[in-house]
Design an enzyme around this catalytic site. Structure first.
Site, PDB file in Angstrom:
ATOM      1  N   LYS A 191      -2.140   5.061 -14.187  1.00  0.00           N
ATOM      2  CA  LYS A 191      -2.109   3.917 -15.110  1.00  0.00           C
ATOM      3  C   LYS A 191      -3.061   4.222 -16.130  1.00  0.00           C
ATOM      4  O   LYS A 191      -4.076   3.550 -16.354  1.00  0.00           O
ATOM      5  CB  LYS A 191      -2.272   2.430 -14.582  1.00  0.00           C
ATOM      6  CG  LYS A 191      -1.019   1.963 -13.844  1.00  0.00           C
ATOM      7  CD  LYS A 191      -0.168   1.487 -14.764  1.00  0.00           C
ATOM      8  CE  LYS A 191      -0.378   0.263 -15.258  1.00  0.00           C
ATOM      9  NZ  LYS A 191       0.675  -0.338 -16.221  1.00  0.00           N
ATOM     10  N   ASP A 247       1.604   5.385  -2.635  1.00  0.00           N
ATOM     11  CA  ASP A 247       2.383   4.377  -1.494  1.00  0.00           C
ATOM     12  C   ASP A 247       3.693   3.748  -1.798  1.00  0.00           C
ATOM     13  O   ASP A 247       4.810   3.799  -1.277  1.00  0.00           O
ATOM     14  CB  ASP A 247       1.033   3.532  -0.965  1.00  0.00           C
ATOM     15  CG  ASP A 247       1.545   2.382   0.042  1.00  0.00           C
ATOM     16  OD1 ASP A 247       2.390   3.015   0.983  1.00  0.00           O
ATOM     17  OD2 ASP A 247       1.144   1.384   0.108  1.00  0.00           O
TER      18      ASP A 247
HETATM   19  C1  IPM Z   1       2.304   4.117   4.654  1.00  0.00           C
HETATM   20  C2  IPM Z   1       1.775   2.666   4.966  1.00  0.00           C
HETATM   21  C3  IPM Z   1       0.096   2.850   5.268  1.00  0.00           C
HETATM   22  C4  IPM Z   1      -0.338   3.170   3.880  1.00  0.00           C
HETATM   23  C5  IPM Z   1      -0.308   1.573   5.961  1.00  0.00           C
HETATM   24  C6  IPM Z   1       0.352   1.206   7.244  1.00  0.00           C
HETATM   25  C7  IPM Z   1      -1.609   1.348   6.086  1.00  0.00           C
HETATM   26  O1  IPM Z   1       2.112   1.992   4.272  1.00  0.00           O
HETATM   27  O2  IPM Z   1       1.854   5.214   5.382  1.00  0.00           O
HETATM   28  O3  IPM Z   1       2.871   4.438   3.545  1.00  0.00           O
HETATM   29  O4  IPM Z   1      -0.533   2.016   3.157  1.00  0.00           O
HETATM   30  O5  IPM Z   1      -0.852   3.912   3.741  1.00  0.00           O
HETATM   31 MN    MN Z   2       3.560   2.676   2.567  1.00  0.00          MN
END
Ligand code: IPM
Ligand code: MN
Length: 360
Positions: A191, A247
Site C-alpha cells: 500500500k 495472508d
Molecule cells: C495462515 C493463518 C494464520 C496467519 C493464523 C492462524 C495465525 O491465517 O496461516 O494464513 O494469519 O498467518
Molecule cells: Mn490466513
C-alpha cells in the site's frame, strides 16, 4: 543421511488429514527404502489440553532439529477465549518465528475438472496457476512496539508495521527466483500510496529488479490486487507481499481454485528447513465426520519432498497421482457437485494405488 520429519496433526480436521498424508508417506518410505526418522507430537488446542501450552519446549526442540515439519491445522471454538499466549495460533506463530521460516509459498492452481466447484465463472479461472510468496516472520505480525493500553482514556491498541531492507531483499529474492522458474512475471503488492513501510518495500524491490532483467516486475496496491484476483487472476504469475497482505491475498487465491481443501503451502528458512501445511484451517464444523479433503495435506507432503527432503522426483509423483485421482472423478464432499462423494479415509488408499500402478 537420515532425514528427520515431525508430524504435528493439531486440531479438528488437522488430525484426519495428517493421518491420510501419513499413509502416503509410509507407502513411499517402504517403496523407496527411505532413511527417514518420524516423530509425532501434539500442537495447538490438543497440546494445550494436555500440557497447558499450545507448543511445548520439547516439541519446539524436535521441530528445530527436523528437516521437515508436516503441520495439520490448529484452533477451535473451545479455545477462542483463552489467554493470548496460550491460544492455538501462538503455536503456529511461535514455530514460524523461532525457526525463521520467512518464506511462505502458497501456490493456487486449478484442476480444470474442478472449475465448477469454484465460485467464479469457468472462463475466468481456467488454467489458473499462480504462486503467492508471502513474507512470514516480519511485518505487522511481529513488529514492536505492540500492545493494548487500558490505563489511559481513551484506551487503545496498537501494532507496528516494519520491514528492514534485509527482510525485504530475502523474500523478494525468493520471489524473483520463483518467477525465473515459472513465467517470469512478478507482481509486488503493498500500500505504497498510504504506508511508508510499503513505499520503502517498493523501492527495495524495484532496486533488485536489475539483477533479474528477464523478470517482468510490476507493483500493485493491495486493495486493487484483491479485486484483480477475482476479476482476472490469470494476469498473475508470482505475487510477492508482506505478512498481512499476503495472508489476505492467499485466502482469496485459494478460494478461486474451487476448494481451499486442495491447496498446500511451504514455509522455508534460509537452510531449506521447512514447515508444510495445507492452506485450510482446522474446520471445526466438519471435524470428526470423516469428510475432510486431505489433498492439500498430501500435496504439502509433495512440497516437503521438493523443498526440504531433496526428492523432487517423489514430489512430482505425488502431484501426478493427485491429477490422476481427480481425472478418475474421485471427489471428497467439498469438491463434489453431486450427492456422491468419498470419505477422507478412502483418499490415501486410492492415491497409493495410483502411485503403485505408475511405479510398475
Ligand atoms: C495462515 C493463518 C494464520 C496467519 C493464523 C492462524 C495465525 O491465517 O496461516 O494464513 O494469519 O498467518
Ligand atoms: Mn490466513
Amino acid at each position: 543421511m537420515t532425514k528427520k520429519i515431525l508430524i504435528l496433526p493439531g486440531d479438528g480436521i488437522g488430525q484426519e488429514v495428517t493421518s491420510s498424508m501419513s499413509e502416503v508417506l509410509h507407502y513411499l518410505i517402504d517403496e523407496q527404502s527411505l532413511d527417514f526418522q518420524i516423530s509425532e507430537r501434539k500442537v495447538g488446542g490438543s497440546s494445550y489440553e494436555e500440557f497447558g501450552t499450545p507448543l511445548t519446549d520439547e516439541t519446539l526442540k524436535i521441530a528445530q532439529n527436523s528437516d521437515a515439519i508436516l503441520f495439520g491445522a490448529v484452533g477451535g471454538p473451545q479455545w477462542d477465549n483463552l489467554e493470548w499466549d496460550v491460544r492455538p495460533e501462538q503455536a503456529l506463530l511461535g514455530l514460524r518465528k523461532s525457526l525463521g521460516l520467512f518464506a511462505n509459498l502458497r501456490p493456487a492452481f486449478l484442476f480444470n475438472e474442478l472449475a465448477s466447484a469454484s465460485p467464479l465463472k469457468n472462463h475466468i479461472i481456467e488454467d489458473l496457476d499462480i504462486l503467492i510468496v508471502r513474507e512470514l516472520t516480519g511485518g505487522v505480525y511481529f513488529g514492536e512496539p505492540r500492545g493494548i493500553v487500558e490505563n489511559e482514556t481513551p484506551k487503545y491498541g496498537f501494532n507496528t508495521m516494519i520491514y528492514n531492507e534485509d527482510e525485504i531483499r530475502r523474500i523478494a529474492k525468493v520471489a524473483f527466483e520463483a518467477a525465473m522458474n515459472r513465467d517470469k512475471k512478478l507482481c509486488s503488492v503493498e500500500k505504497a500510496n498510504v504506508l511508508e513501510v510499503s513505499k520503502f518495500w517498493r523501492s527495495i524491490v524495484s532496486e533488485m529488479s536489475s539483477d533479474y532483467p528477464e523478470v517482468e516486475l510490476s507493483h500493485q496496491l493491495a486493495d486493487n490486487t484483491a479485486m484483480q484476483l477475482v476479476l482476472n487472476p490469470n494476469q498473475y504469475d508470482v505475487i510477492v507481499s508482506g505478512n498481512l497482505f499476503g495472508d489476505m491475498l492467499s485466502d482469496i487465491a485459494a478460494t478461486l481454485s474451487g476448494s481451499i481443501g486442495m491447496l498446500p503451502s511451504a514455509s522455508l528458512n534460509s537452510s531449506s528447513q521447512g514447515m508444510f501445511e495445507p492452506c485450510h484451517g482446522s474446520a471445526p464444523d466438519i471435524a470428526g465426520q470423516g469428510i475432510a479433503n486431505p489433498i492439500a495435506m498430501i500435496t504439502s507432503l509433495a512440497m516437503a519432498f521438493e523443498y526440504s527432503l531433496e526428492r523432487v522426483d517423489l514430489a512430482r509423483r505425488i502431484e501426478s497421482a493427485i491429477k490422476i485421482f481427480i481425472s478418475k472423478g474421485l471427489r471428497t464432499k467439498d469438491i463434489s457437485n453431486s450427492k456422491e462423494f468419498i470419505q477422507t479415509k478412502e483418499v490415501a488408499p486410492s492415491i497409493i494405488n495410483i502411485l503403485k500402478d505408475e511405479h510398475e
